[in-house]
Enzyme design. Structure first.
Site, PDB file in Angstrom:
ATOM      1  N   HIS A  89      32.425 -27.452  10.869  1.00  0.00           N
ATOM      2  CA  HIS A  89      32.024 -28.747  10.249  1.00  0.00           C
ATOM      3  C   HIS A  89      31.309 -28.748   8.722  1.00  0.00           C
ATOM      4  CE1 HIS A  89      32.173 -33.321  10.571  1.00  0.00           C
ATOM      5  NE2 HIS A  89      30.691 -33.024  10.158  1.00  0.00           N
ATOM      6  N   ASP A 146      32.261 -43.329  19.138  1.00  0.00           N
ATOM      7  CA  ASP A 146      31.792 -43.377  18.359  1.00  0.00           C
ATOM      8  C   ASP A 146      32.249 -44.140  16.744  1.00  0.00           C
ATOM      9  OD1 ASP A 146      30.131 -41.305  15.666  1.00  0.00           O
ATOM     10  OD2 ASP A 146      32.457 -41.155  15.236  1.00  0.00           O
ATOM     11  N   ARG A 170      26.208 -49.366  13.452  1.00  0.00           N
ATOM     12  CA  ARG A 170      25.235 -48.116  12.519  1.00  0.00           C
ATOM     13  C   ARG A 170      25.353 -48.638  11.078  1.00  0.00           C
ATOM     14  NH1 ARG A 170      25.944 -42.343  13.898  1.00  0.00           N
ATOM     15  NH2 ARG A 170      24.324 -42.349  12.541  1.00  0.00           N
ATOM     16  N   SER A 195      27.294 -37.781  16.730  1.00  0.00           N
ATOM     17  CA  SER A 195      28.456 -38.883  16.158  1.00  0.00           C
ATOM     18  C   SER A 195      29.219 -37.747  15.957  1.00  0.00           C
ATOM     19  CB  SER A 195      28.129 -39.232  15.300  1.00  0.00           C
ATOM     20  OG  SER A 195      29.108 -39.744  14.385  1.00  0.00           O
ATOM     21  N   LYS A 248      32.986 -35.425  18.160  1.00  0.00           N
ATOM     22  CA  LYS A 248      34.518 -36.088  17.308  1.00  0.00           C
ATOM     23  C   LYS A 248      34.899 -33.761  17.873  1.00  0.00           C
ATOM     24  CE  LYS A 248      32.744 -37.497  13.557  1.00  0.00           C
ATOM     25  NZ  LYS A 248      32.011 -38.945  13.178  1.00  0.00           N
TER      26      LYS A 248
HETATM   27  N1  URA Z   1      28.857 -38.086  10.334  1.00  0.00           N
HETATM   28  C1  URA Z   1      29.092 -38.231  10.774  1.00  0.00           C
HETATM   29  O1  URA Z   1      30.802 -37.861  11.724  1.00  0.00           O
HETATM   30  N2  URA Z   1      28.629 -39.059  11.726  1.00  0.00           N
HETATM   31  C2  URA Z   1      27.098 -39.769  11.743  1.00  0.00           C
HETATM   32  O2  URA Z   1      26.446 -40.414  11.884  1.00  0.00           O
HETATM   33  C3  URA Z   1      27.023 -39.046  10.300  1.00  0.00           C
HETATM   34  C4  URA Z   1      27.535 -38.086   9.420  1.00  0.00           C
END
Ligand code: URA
Length: 436
Positions: free
Chosen positions: A82, A161, A168, A183, A187
């Site tokens: 990622h 999320d 946010r 966050s 995922k």
């Molecule tokens: N990428 C994400 O998936 N979440 C965040 O909070 C910031 C960047």
């Protein structure tokens, strides 16, 4: 339990229990806790932070808020990668086939680009016919057959999320390390990988502009992975200038193909070798990163990494002849050179400005609904450390039907992005640290 008491506890610097975090996340997901209370809580976290245990609990609750992919039917250690997002970041286009060609199964769910950063799915879709949508049984079958598949997020992954991130975004609470870490990791955990390699970008084009913040974010994410039983390694890599030379979907695929052929840009090749080596070690295919690196180099040299990209493209319905002949990829109708106003040495290239310029030409989305043009973008001619003379080309805009006003705006953004100094410049390191 009442949301107001949990908000107050966090506001006053208290540590939230697992039950309190579950109450908030589940209540918010179900629509029982309103946006204004969740916003107040996010702001309390922004100022008071969360410890590793709280951050791990928040991650798990968000991961469990929707579907969780069970990759266990696929044999082997599944290693996910990622990136926290950058400009010109086409590493997945290279790494997915490269690592798969070395025997690590890659079952990857990727995203689309938004704002100044690009997305792997858009890049891959510049190959004619290629689809990133498939059901889970086809996804698993493809990884079983050829060792690699890259698809869009299917089903209902981490809805909590998704909802919290949108909140946010409009309440100035994105740049909180525990909130970003939970966050991202929620995922990854929900997507089912056994091990995770994180590419944490640092610099002008990254979420985290300073090395200290980037290391803190990397540590928070590695802690979460360790707590939740997923071996996680984070590589802190430079985003003080775009990665490689091409920015824009087909332009980036072209550069990815060059890299798999062994003739890609040095920085992109090196970052892919570093990230790929970590993936091979976590995937149990090499005893250490030295051995992993030589395996990966051999796969580049013997053509098997490129062959794996062709297999991926064919399996996903794409035209593999475009991999053999990248001139068949979508190409823009017009090119405009951006020229240096002064001579000197390139000191910095503000990656975010370049990303915005590419977006103005149509390569990226201003909003989720924007249509993108896969052919357009920017190809840099100069990178940090290069010498330049007055009137020499810094970058080339590739465009189709952008208005003259947009072209002018993109041109001035590119000029603003380049900082030229009279002194010779040594480029920053590509990788600053590896957090394990
Ligand atoms: N990428 C994400 O998936 N979440 C965040 O909070 C910031 C960047």
């Amino acid at each position: 339990m009442r949301a107001v008491d949990i908000i107050q506890k966090k506001r006053d610097g208290g540590e939230l229990s697992r039950e309190e975090i579950a109450f908030l996340v589940q209540g918010y997901s179900r629509g029982e806790i309103p946006d204004y209370q969740m916003s107040a809580w996010a702001m309390a976290v922004y100022f008071q932070g969360m410890n590793a245990r709280e951050t791990g609990d928040l991650t798990l609750e968000m991961a469990m808020s929707g579907d969780q992919v069970d990759l266990s039917p696929i044999a082997g250690i599944k290693v996910d990668k990622h990136s926290t997002g950058g400009v010109g970041d086409k590493t997945t286009v290279v790494l997915a086939p490269l690592v798969a060609s070395a025997g690590v199964p890659v079952a990857k769910m990727s995203g689309r680009g938004l704002g100044h950063t690009g997305g792997t799915l858009d890049k891959l879709e510049s190959i004619s016919g290629l689809t990133v949508e498939m059901d889970q049984s086809r996804f698993f079958a493809q990884v079983g057959e050829i060792g690699v598949a890259v698809i869009g997020q299917s089903g209902n992954i981490t809805p909590a999320d998704k909802k919290l991130y949108a909140l946010r975004d409009v309440t100035a609470t994105v740049d909180s390390i525990p909130l970003i870490a939970s966050s991202v990791m929620s995922k990854k955990i929900a997507a089912g990988a056994d091990a995770i390699v994180l590419d944490v970008k640092t610099g002008s084009g990254a979420f985290m502009k300073t090395l200290n913040d980037s290391i803190a974010l990397a540590k928070a994410m590695v802690d979460i992975g360790t707590q939740l039983g997923r071996h996680t390694v984070a590589v802190i890599s430079d985003m003080d200038q775009p990665l490689g030379y091409g920015i824009g979907n087909a332009l980036e695929v072209r550069e990815g193909i060059d890299t798999l052929r062994g003739s890609g840009p040095a920085d992109l090749t090196e970052v892919c070798l570093i990230l790929g080596s970590q993936m091979l070690v976590l995937g149990g295919k090499a005893k250490d990163t030295d051995e992993a690196r030589s395996i990966l180099k051999a796969r580049l040299e013997d053509g098997s990494a490129l062959a794996k990209l062709k297999a991926l493209v064919t399996a996903q319905g794409g035209d593999a002849s475009q991999i053999d002949d990248p001139a068949k990829l979508p190409a823009a109708s017009r090119q405009v050179e951006v020229k240096a106003a002064a001579e000197g040495h390139i000191e910095a290239i503000q990656a975010e400005e370049i990303g915005i310029a590419a977006m103005l030409l149509g390569a990226g989305r201003e909003t989720k609904e924007s249509q993108i043009d896969l052919a357009v973008g920017i190809v840099l001619a100069k990178k940090v450390g290069d010498a330049v003379s007055e009137g020499e080309t810094l970058a080339v805009l590739h465009l189709n039907d952008a208005s003259e006003a947009k072209v002018k705006e993109a041109e001035s953004k590119v000029l603003e992005a380049y900082r030229i100094t009279s002194q010779p410049v040594t480029p920053a390191p590509l990788v600053y640290a590896i957090v394990t």
